[in-house]
Design a protein around this motif. Structure first.
Motif, PDB file in Angstrom:
ATOM      1  N   VAL A 154       4.648  -9.697 -33.018  1.00 44.29           N
ATOM      2  CA  VAL A 154       4.782  -8.437 -33.753  1.00 44.29           C
ATOM      3  C   VAL A 154       3.585  -8.209 -34.669  1.00 44.29           C
ATOM      4  O   VAL A 154       3.033  -7.099 -34.741  1.00 44.29           O
ATOM      5  CB  VAL A 154       6.094  -8.421 -34.565  1.00 44.29           C
ATOM      6  CG1 VAL A 154       6.139  -7.204 -35.486  1.00 44.29           C
ATOM      7  CG2 VAL A 154       7.289  -8.411 -33.632  1.00 44.29           C
ATOM      8  N   ALA A 155       3.166  -9.244 -35.400  1.00 44.84           N
ATOM      9  CA  ALA A 155       2.027  -9.091 -36.302  1.00 44.84           C
ATOM     10  C   ALA A 155       0.750  -8.764 -35.531  1.00 44.84           C
ATOM     11  O   ALA A 155      -0.103  -8.001 -36.015  1.00 44.84           O
ATOM     12  CB  ALA A 155       1.828 -10.376 -37.113  1.00 44.84           C
ATOM     13  N   ILE A 156       0.622  -9.307 -34.314  1.00 46.47           N
ATOM     14  CA  ILE A 156      -0.547  -9.001 -33.489  1.00 46.47           C
ATOM     15  C   ILE A 156      -0.525  -7.544 -33.072  1.00 46.47           C
ATOM     16  O   ILE A 156      -1.540  -6.835 -33.154  1.00 46.47           O
ATOM     17  CB  ILE A 156      -0.584  -9.920 -32.247  1.00 46.47           C
ATOM     18  CG1 ILE A 156      -0.679 -11.390 -32.656  1.00 46.47           C
ATOM     19  CG2 ILE A 156      -1.749  -9.548 -31.334  1.00 46.47           C
ATOM     20  CD1 ILE A 156      -0.567 -12.360 -31.504  1.00 46.47           C
ATOM     21  N   GLN A 183       6.024   5.048 -35.210  1.00 49.02           N
ATOM     22  CA  GLN A 183       7.493   5.008 -35.180  1.00 49.02           C
ATOM     23  C   GLN A 183       7.988   3.833 -34.346  1.00 49.02           C
ATOM     24  O   GLN A 183       8.951   3.160 -34.720  1.00 49.02           O
ATOM     25  CB  GLN A 183       8.031   6.328 -34.637  1.00 49.02           C
ATOM     26  CG  GLN A 183       7.892   7.490 -35.606  1.00 49.02           C
ATOM     27  CD  GLN A 183       8.209   8.827 -34.981  1.00 49.02           C
ATOM     28  OE1 GLN A 183       8.138   8.988 -33.750  1.00 49.02           O
ATOM     29  NE2 GLN A 183       8.548   9.809 -35.790  1.00 49.02           N
ATOM     30  N   ARG A 184       7.329   3.574 -33.212  1.00 46.30           N
ATOM     31  CA  ARG A 184       7.710   2.419 -32.386  1.00 46.30           C
ATOM     32  C   ARG A 184       7.451   1.121 -33.137  1.00 46.30           C
ATOM     33  O   ARG A 184       8.250   0.185 -33.069  1.00 46.30           O
ATOM     34  CB  ARG A 184       6.943   2.432 -31.066  1.00 46.30           C
ATOM     35  CG  ARG A 184       7.372   3.518 -30.090  1.00 46.30           C
ATOM     36  CD  ARG A 184       6.908   3.214 -28.683  1.00 46.30           C
ATOM     37  NE  ARG A 184       5.471   3.086 -28.594  1.00 46.30           N
ATOM     38  CZ  ARG A 184       4.641   4.099 -28.320  1.00 46.30           C
ATOM     39  NH1 ARG A 184       5.138   5.318 -28.154  1.00 46.30           N
ATOM     40  NH2 ARG A 184       3.348   3.908 -28.232  1.00 46.30           N
ATOM     41  N   LEU A 185       6.345   1.076 -33.841  1.00 42.87           N
ATOM     42  CA  LEU A 185       6.004  -0.128 -34.593  1.00 42.87           C
ATOM     43  C   LEU A 185       7.001  -0.352 -35.727  1.00 42.87           C
ATOM     44  O   LEU A 185       7.425  -1.487 -35.986  1.00 42.87           O
ATOM     45  CB  LEU A 185       4.586   0.006 -35.145  1.00 42.87           C
ATOM     46  CG  LEU A 185       3.944  -1.239 -35.761  1.00 42.87           C
ATOM     47  CD1 LEU A 185       3.895  -2.369 -34.755  1.00 42.87           C
ATOM     48  CD2 LEU A 185       2.548  -0.904 -36.262  1.00 42.87           C
ATOM     49  N   GLN A 186       7.404   0.707 -36.388  1.00 36.75           N
ATOM     50  CA  GLN A 186       8.358   0.591 -37.493  1.00 36.75           C
ATOM     51  C   GLN A 186       9.706   0.071 -37.018  1.00 36.75           C
ATOM     52  O   GLN A 186      10.438  -0.582 -37.769  1.00 36.75           O
ATOM     53  CB  GLN A 186       8.534   1.966 -38.157  1.00 36.75           C
ATOM     54  CG  GLN A 186       9.331   1.959 -39.447  1.00 36.75           C
ATOM     55  CD  GLN A 186       8.593   1.286 -40.585  1.00 36.75           C
ATOM     56  OE1 GLN A 186       8.587   0.070 -40.698  1.00 36.75           O
ATOM     57  NE2 GLN A 186       7.979   2.086 -41.442  1.00 36.75           N
ATOM     58  N   ALA A 187      10.050   0.340 -35.756  1.00 36.69           N
ATOM     59  CA  ALA A 187      11.341  -0.102 -35.212  1.00 36.69           C
ATOM     60  C   ALA A 187      11.350  -1.569 -34.808  1.00 36.69           C
ATOM     61  O   ALA A 187      12.397  -2.117 -34.465  1.00 36.69           O
ATOM     62  CB  ALA A 187      11.707   0.761 -34.011  1.00 36.69           C
ATOM     63  N   GLU A 188      10.188  -2.218 -34.870  1.00 38.19           N
ATOM     64  CA  GLU A 188      10.099  -3.628 -34.480  1.00 38.19           C
ATOM     65  C   GLU A 188      10.842  -4.522 -35.467  1.00 38.19           C
ATOM     66  O   GLU A 188      10.783  -4.312 -36.687  1.00 38.19           O
ATOM     67  CB  GLU A 188       8.636  -4.070 -34.421  1.00 38.19           C
ATOM     68  CG  GLU A 188       7.831  -3.467 -33.292  1.00 38.19           C
ATOM     69  CD  GLU A 188       7.998  -4.232 -31.990  1.00 38.19           C
ATOM     70  OE1 GLU A 188       8.850  -5.154 -31.939  1.00 38.19           O
ATOM     71  OE2 GLU A 188       7.269  -3.926 -31.035  1.00 38.19           O
ATOM     72  N   ASP A 189      11.516  -5.514 -34.930  1.00 37.11           N
ATOM     73  CA  ASP A 189      12.090  -6.556 -35.780  1.00 37.11           C
ATOM     74  C   ASP A 189      10.979  -7.515 -36.225  1.00 37.11           C
ATOM     75  O   ASP A 189       9.917  -7.588 -35.605  1.00 37.11           O
ATOM     76  CB  ASP A 189      13.168  -7.333 -35.020  1.00 37.11           C
ATOM     77  CG  ASP A 189      14.368  -6.474 -34.683  1.00 37.11           C
ATOM     78  OD1 ASP A 189      14.664  -5.552 -35.470  1.00 37.11           O
ATOM     79  OD2 ASP A 189      15.002  -6.709 -33.638  1.00 37.11           O
ATOM     80  N   LEU A 191       8.911  -7.460 -38.565  1.00 36.97           N
ATOM     81  CA  LEU A 191       7.681  -6.917 -39.138  1.00 36.97           C
ATOM     82  C   LEU A 191       7.630  -7.302 -40.615  1.00 36.97           C
ATOM     83  O   LEU A 191       8.612  -7.153 -41.343  1.00 36.97           O
ATOM     84  CB  LEU A 191       7.668  -5.389 -38.995  1.00 36.97           C
ATOM     85  CG  LEU A 191       6.323  -4.668 -39.146  1.00 36.97           C
ATOM     86  CD1 LEU A 191       5.366  -5.110 -38.043  1.00 36.97           C
ATOM     87  CD2 LEU A 191       6.525  -3.160 -39.091  1.00 36.97           C
ATOM     88  N   ARG A 192       6.511  -7.811 -41.054  1.00 42.38           N
ATOM     89  CA  ARG A 192       6.382  -8.242 -42.445  1.00 42.38           C
ATOM     90  C   ARG A 192       6.577  -7.055 -43.384  1.00 42.38           C
ATOM     91  O   ARG A 192       6.202  -5.929 -43.073  1.00 42.38           O
ATOM     92  CB  ARG A 192       5.011  -8.873 -42.675  1.00 42.38           C
ATOM     93  CG  ARG A 192       4.819 -10.164 -41.889  1.00 42.38           C
ATOM     94  CD  ARG A 192       3.417 -10.695 -42.026  1.00 42.38           C
ATOM     95  NE  ARG A 192       3.216 -11.891 -41.216  1.00 42.38           N
ATOM     96  CZ  ARG A 192       2.039 -12.478 -41.039  1.00 42.38           C
ATOM     97  NH1 ARG A 192       0.965 -11.975 -41.622  1.00 42.38           N
ATOM     98  NH2 ARG A 192       1.938 -13.567 -40.288  1.00 42.38           N
ATOM     99  N   ASP A 193       7.151  -7.338 -44.556  1.00 47.54           N
ATOM    100  CA  ASP A 193       7.499  -6.268 -45.486  1.00 47.54           C
ATOM    101  C   ASP A 193       6.284  -5.417 -45.865  1.00 47.54           C
ATOM    102  O   ASP A 193       6.366  -4.186 -45.904  1.00 47.54           O
ATOM    103  CB  ASP A 193       8.138  -6.849 -46.751  1.00 47.54           C
ATOM    104  CG  ASP A 193       9.534  -7.407 -46.482  1.00 47.54           C
ATOM    105  OD1 ASP A 193      10.116  -7.071 -45.432  1.00 47.54           O
ATOM    106  OD2 ASP A 193      10.036  -8.187 -47.321  1.00 47.54           O
ATOM    107  N   GLU A 194       5.172  -6.069 -46.164  1.00 44.10           N
ATOM    108  CA  GLU A 194       3.984  -5.318 -46.565  1.00 44.10           C
ATOM    109  C   GLU A 194       3.492  -4.446 -45.416  1.00 44.10           C
ATOM    110  O   GLU A 194       3.117  -3.282 -45.615  1.00 44.10           O
ATOM    111  CB  GLU A 194       2.873  -6.261 -47.023  1.00 44.10           C
ATOM    112  CG  GLU A 194       1.650  -5.513 -47.538  1.00 44.10           C
ATOM    113  CD  GLU A 194       0.567  -6.449 -48.027  1.00 44.10           C
ATOM    114  OE1 GLU A 194      -0.372  -5.955 -48.670  1.00 44.10           O
ATOM    115  OE2 GLU A 194       0.656  -7.671 -47.766  1.00 44.10           O
ATOM    116  N   VAL A 199       2.994   0.780 -42.643  1.00 44.28           N
ATOM    117  CA  VAL A 199       3.294   1.628 -41.492  1.00 44.28           C
ATOM    118  C   VAL A 199       4.099   2.853 -41.926  1.00 44.28           C
ATOM    119  O   VAL A 199       3.864   3.971 -41.456  1.00 44.28           O
ATOM    120  CB  VAL A 199       4.066   0.825 -40.422  1.00 44.28           C
ATOM    121  CG1 VAL A 199       4.597   1.746 -39.324  1.00 44.28           C
ATOM    122  CG2 VAL A 199       3.155  -0.240 -39.808  1.00 44.28           C
ATOM    123  N   GLY A 200       5.036   2.671 -42.855  1.00 44.67           N
ATOM    124  CA  GLY A 200       5.815   3.802 -43.350  1.00 44.67           C
ATOM    125  C   GLY A 200       4.942   4.836 -44.039  1.00 44.67           C
ATOM    126  O   GLY A 200       5.134   6.047 -43.871  1.00 44.67           O
TER     127      GLY A 200
END
Length: 449
Positions: A154-156, A183-189, A191-194, A199-200
């Motif tokens: 996910v981080a990659i 939006q797809r990236l935001q839906a990933e499990d 994902l680091r908080d920062e 992304v938001g």
């Protein structure tokens, strides 16, 4: 159907471990001529090797694992990155076309080139990656005591999106594409908080740009409203406030705020929008927006300088020297009490007012503007049947665009604002939170006011 694609090196043990653990319906072996015998060789090719923990006299992998379905892809040169990558991508793309395909990739074996190419191809297609490993005290091999684990990517994906894909989409003004990707990236499990906060923030920016591109300035401002203190969007908010104030002035409505503005912000906005459409090869759309910018410039000038609305012009306010030419024998509309004035006549009307800067610009360019407008009228999106190409747009822009730029410079004493999205910083380093200080000097911003 679950398909496992894996690279085969000199050790059969990690292959057996991975296949046993993941239990695929089909296995695709990516191997070289030097390692193929381990897959389907006769006799007992997986001979005892203490370094690789192979059982003495083991048969080939196909006989050991007995997969339900399999494919062997032999690479001619396992150190040729181009061949390895292209062959691997063909394999993965073919598998992806199959209904219900679930593809996994294990890059433990093979040469470094083979592994790197499988990783790259899998990441490009968001295919889950696996690595079969053992205790790191055994650094030379992967043996029977190894296990297969999914690699967290996910981080990659987030880093690749923020360093390459999103900037690339913004540079081509594909705000909607950038928004969908975020939006797809935001839906990933996982994902680091920062990163999720970053992304938001970028979602809000791209959403605002997409709405702005459709002239929905109110929605764009709303999307940025709760982030107005962030240095990334503060310039955008100020620019939108000026634009919306000018729009409210044209519509005769009170503005929500009253920032300093010259009244021609909406004309500028149309010109920049036209340039974005041209950069995307949408030349008919670009010419249509330039045409509307020409029309709007005359409308705003007549309204703000002389109180004249082109939809219904009182013949008595038309300067005598151009009145008969503009009226052309028409009678005033009994419902509205005036006559409608089109684009070209609007400029002719402005030329009748002494010392009007737009009218003065219009007179020496009237013939070339009329020619450009007639060419536009023959386009498919106007009244004709031929779509405009790049050459047609360039000819129209050379006349209309130059005229607009000169008039706007005369009226505002300023140059055209920078194109959206402006200079892009490193999106991976943007803080998702606004700065605590009100002084924004020195802050790196993505969009300029």
């Amino acid at each position: 159907m679950r398909t496992l694609v894996l690279t085969v090196g000199c050790s059969p043990a990690p292959i057996a471990t991975c296949v046993t653990a993941l239990r695929p319906d089909r296995v695709v072996f990516l191997c070289s001529s030097a390692s193929r015998h381990l897959v389907d060789g006769d006799g007992q090719p997986c001979e005892h090797d203490a370094e690789h923990d192979a059982a003495p006299g083991s048969p080939c992998l196909l006989r050991q694992l007995n997969p339900r379905d399999y494919e062997i892809v032999e690479l001619a040169d396992p150190d040729d990155a181009t061949e390895c990558y292209l062959r691997t991508t063909r394999v993965l793309d073919t598998l992806r076309t199959q209904p219900g395909a679930e593809i996994l990739a294990d890059y433990t074996g093979g040469t470094k080139t083979m592994s790197a190419c499988l990783v790259a191809a899998a990441l490009d297609r968001r295919i889950p990656l696996y690595l079969t490993s053992r205790d790191r005290t055994h650094l030379r091999s992967v043996g029977a005591d190894s296990c297969s684990e999914r690699v967290e990517t996910v981080a990659i994906h987030a880093n690749r999106a923020l360093t390459a894909w999103v900037p690339g989409l913004l540079e081509t003004y594909d705000y909607q594409g950038a928004l969908r990707l975020l939006q797809r990236l935001q839906a990933e499990d996982h994902l680091r908080d920062e990163t999720r906060g970053r992304v938001g923030l970028l979602q809000n920016v791209c959403g605002a740009l997409e709405a702005w591109d459709r002239f929905d300035h109110a929605l764009a401002r709303k999307l940025l409203g709760h982030r107005w203190q962030h240095p990334l969007v503060q310039g955008l908010c100020h620019r939108l406030d000026r634009l919306m104030a000018a729009r409210a002035e044209i519509d005769g409505q009170p503005a929500e705020s009253s920032p300093s503005h010259h009244g021609y912000e909406l004309v500028w906005d149309l010109v920049l929008n036209a340039r974005r459409r041209a950069a995307q090869g949408r030349y008919d759309d670009a010419v249509g927006r330039l045409y509307r910018a020409l029309e709007l410039l005359a409308q705003v000038r007549l309204l703000t300088a002389y109180g004249i609305k082109t939809a219904s012009v009182d013949p008595q306010v038309i300067p005598a020297e151009v009145r008969s030419e503009i009226i052309g024998g028409r009678s005033a509309d009994p419902l509205h009490g005036g006559i409608p004035v089109g684009l070209f006549a609007s400029y002719r009307l402005l030329s009748g007012f002494t010392d009007d800067p737009v009218g003065a610009r219009f007179l020496p360019q009237a013939w070339s503007l009329r020619q450009a407008l007639e060419a536009r009228n023959f386009s498919l999106f106007a009244h004709g049947f031929r779509p405009l190409d790049e050459e047609g747009y360039s000819r129209f822009s050379a006349v209309a665009g130059q005229f607009l730029n000169e008039c706007l410079r005369d009226l505002t004493d300023a140059d055209l604002p920078p194109q959206l999205p402006g200079a892009l910083p490193d999106l991976t380093s943007i803080s998702p939170q606004p700065t605590r200080t009100g002084n924004l000097r020195g802050e790196q911003v993505i969009l300029q006011p």
